[in-house]
Design an enzyme around this catalytic site. Structure first.
Site, PDB file in Angstrom:
ATOM      1  N   ARG A  60       7.166  10.439   3.372  1.00  0.00           N
ATOM      2  CA  ARG A  60       7.520  10.353   4.788  1.00  0.00           C
ATOM      3  C   ARG A  60       7.039  11.623   5.457  1.00  0.00           C
ATOM      4  O   ARG A  60       7.041  12.694   4.831  1.00  0.00           O
ATOM      5  CB  ARG A  60       9.042  10.255   4.979  1.00  0.00           C
ATOM      6  CG  ARG A  60       9.647   8.885   4.847  1.00  0.00           C
ATOM      7  CD  ARG A  60       9.257   7.953   5.995  1.00  0.00           C
ATOM      8  NE  ARG A  60       9.856   6.628   5.860  1.00  0.00           N
ATOM      9  CZ  ARG A  60       9.343   5.616   5.163  1.00  0.00           C
ATOM     10  NH1 ARG A  60       8.202   5.777   4.525  1.00  0.00           N
ATOM     11  NH2 ARG A  60       9.963   4.453   5.117  1.00  0.00           N
TER      12      ARG A  60
ATOM     13  N   HIS B  11      -0.096   5.182   7.833  1.00  0.00           N
ATOM     14  CA  HIS B  11       1.093   4.632   7.162  1.00  0.00           C
ATOM     15  C   HIS B  11       0.860   3.193   6.682  1.00  0.00           C
ATOM     16  O   HIS B  11       1.540   2.258   7.122  1.00  0.00           O
ATOM     17  CB  HIS B  11       2.314   4.699   8.093  1.00  0.00           C
ATOM     18  CG  HIS B  11       3.622   4.670   7.341  1.00  0.00           C
ATOM     19  ND1 HIS B  11       4.767   5.304   7.781  1.00  0.00           N
ATOM     20  CD2 HIS B  11       3.966   4.088   6.163  1.00  0.00           C
ATOM     21  CE1 HIS B  11       5.760   5.100   6.929  1.00  0.00           C
ATOM     22  NE2 HIS B  11       5.288   4.356   5.928  1.00  0.00           N
TER      23      HIS B  11
ATOM     24  N   GLU C 129       5.050  10.478  13.598  1.00  0.00           N
ATOM     25  CA  GLU C 129       4.032   9.436  13.705  1.00  0.00           C
ATOM     26  C   GLU C 129       4.485   8.344  14.681  1.00  0.00           C
ATOM     27  O   GLU C 129       5.695   8.133  14.832  1.00  0.00           O
ATOM     28  CB  GLU C 129       3.739   8.839  12.316  1.00  0.00           C
ATOM     29  CG  GLU C 129       4.925   8.125  11.678  1.00  0.00           C
ATOM     30  CD  GLU C 129       4.650   7.693  10.229  1.00  0.00           C
ATOM     31  OE1 GLU C 129       4.165   8.511   9.423  1.00  0.00           O
ATOM     32  OE2 GLU C 129       4.943   6.522   9.936  1.00  0.00           O
TER      33      GLU C 129
ATOM     34  N   ILE D 176       2.553  10.365   0.476  1.00  0.00           N
ATOM     35  CA  ILE D 176       2.783   8.947   0.791  1.00  0.00           C
ATOM     36  C   ILE D 176       4.281   8.699   0.939  1.00  0.00           C
ATOM     37  O   ILE D 176       4.728   7.553   0.874  1.00  0.00           O
ATOM     38  CB  ILE D 176       2.190   7.997  -0.275  1.00  0.00           C
ATOM     39  CG1 ILE D 176       2.709   8.347  -1.672  1.00  0.00           C
ATOM     40  CG2 ILE D 176       0.673   8.008  -0.235  1.00  0.00           C
ATOM     41  CD1 ILE D 176       2.418   7.280  -2.704  1.00  0.00           C
TER      42      ILE D 176
HETATM   43  C1  GLV Z   1       7.123   2.246   3.844  1.00  0.00           C
HETATM   44  O1  GLV Z   1       6.868   3.378   4.177  1.00  0.00           O
HETATM   45  C2  GLV Z   1       8.335   1.894   3.169  1.00  0.00           C
HETATM   46  O2  GLV Z   1       9.245   2.743   3.088  1.00  0.00           O
HETATM   47  O3  GLV Z   1       8.448   0.753   2.706  1.00  0.00           O
END
Ligand code: GLV
Ligand code: GLV
Length: 332
Positions: free
Chosen positions: A239, A286, A268, A237
């Site tokens: 990058r 995402h 992405e 979660i």
């Molecule tokens: C989402 O990916 C963020 O960095 O807020």
């Protein structure tokens, strides 16, 4: 005359209204991000930019837009901004830490559970009419409770996930980070600091929450995946680019890794085609911070930062979360 501000994608109308109280706004009304050329053209003469993670700021853009003073990112991750270049150009940048921690941790947990317990695979099986019978080994997955969670990157979100794991699921938590947490943060979540190699070897579920940078590019690649248990899962979660997606797809395909939960991808919204073919990959676009309350909070915080960074409003000159506060010092 109000300062001119560019908004790179549509956001909540009430946030745009607030910005319009202080600024002359130009908003990208398209349902797609501007290209780099379009962004540069629209940014001419603008002093502020409300930036969504779909666009990037680099030295070339800054050179081409000398009026720019503030870039407010509507995200906690800011790998889309060259912060040192902004500092060199006297441009303040801000992000939105804190407000998305818990919802992002919830989603990371959901992805990990979904991957381990084959949730989306089970659902596809049912919806496609293949559920004809019960069998003892149908959709057997991997245990989550009372197993070992490995957290790679122990910032706010990593700690929030570790808390869920330790207090809610009776998991042992090990973690690796650039620096060790102080004992008063480690203790309540019973998290144990280990080296990266030990983390990979020992965990049953790996949670990747480290920010993306040149140092973390492909931090989880073929060599790292080879250290993990065949029964383990990996959830990203953070990058795209922290994990080598091609190497991950290979490992999943060859069942050298049980399953993966991925919310972020290299390049992405393009997703590695091999991942799309895999039943043991849970893939989401995402959206880890995408709850109504959290997205409102992020949008509002980015606006607070922009307004204050531009020297307006009650917090004038004191934006809540500057990434390069040294720029403020030079202005004062
Ligand atoms: C989402 O990916 C963020 O960095 O807020
Ligand atoms: C499963 O549904 C069980 O009752 O064990």
């Amino acid at each position: 005359m109000k300062p001119k501000v560019l908004v790179t994608r549509k956001v909540f109308p009430e946030v745009l209204e607030r910005l319009a109280e202080h600024f002359e706004l130009e908003v990208n009304e398209l349902d797609r991000p501007w290209t780099a050329d379009e962004l540069r053209a629209h940014l001419q003469g603008k002093q502020g930019m409300y930036l969504t993670p779909t666009n990037s700021v680099d030295a070339a853009l800054l050179d081409a837009c000398p009026d720019l003073k503030v870039v407010a990112n509507m995200a906690v991750g800011y790998n889309n901004i060259d912060v040192p270049a902004c500092t060199a150009h006297g441009v303040l940048c801000t992000n939105t830490p804190g407000v998305l921690t818990e919802s992002t941790a919830d989603f990371g947990f959901a992805l990990m559970l979904a991957a381990a317990r084959r949730l989306t695979e089970s659902e596809r099986f049912l919806r496609s009419g293949q559920w004809a019978n019960w069998s003892f080994d149908m959709m057997m997955g991997r245990e989550v409770h009372a197993t070992t969670l490995g957290v790679f990157g122990m910032g706010r979100i990593g700690q929030a996930i570790a808390r869920r794991a330790s207090l809610g699921f009776g998991m042992q938590v090990i973690y690796h980070n650039r620096s060790r947490l102080p004992a008063e943060l480690e203790e309540p979540i019973k998290a144990r600091y280990v080296g990266k190699e030990q983390l990979l070897r020992e965990c049953d579920h790996l949670m990747v929450v480290v920010p993306y940078s040149a140092e973390t590019h492909h931090a989880i690649g073929a060599a790292e995946l080879a250290l993990m248990k065949r029964t383990a899962t990996l959830t990203n979660i953070a990058r795209g680019g922290v994990v080598d997606d091609a190497a991950l797809a290979e490992a999943l395909k060859e069942r050298r890794l049980a399953a993966a939960g991925l919310d972020v991808f290299e390049g992405e919204p393009h997703v590695h085609p091999a991942l799309l073919e895999l039943p043991n990959a849970v893939l989401t676009p995402h959206v880890a911070s995408a709850t109504v309350r959290t997205r409102r909070a992020m949008a509002g915080m980015a606006a607070d930062n922009l307004i204050a960074g531009m020297g307006c409003g009650p917090l004038a000159g004191r934006p809540p979360s500057p990434l390069n506060p040294e720029v403020l010092a030079t202005r004062a």
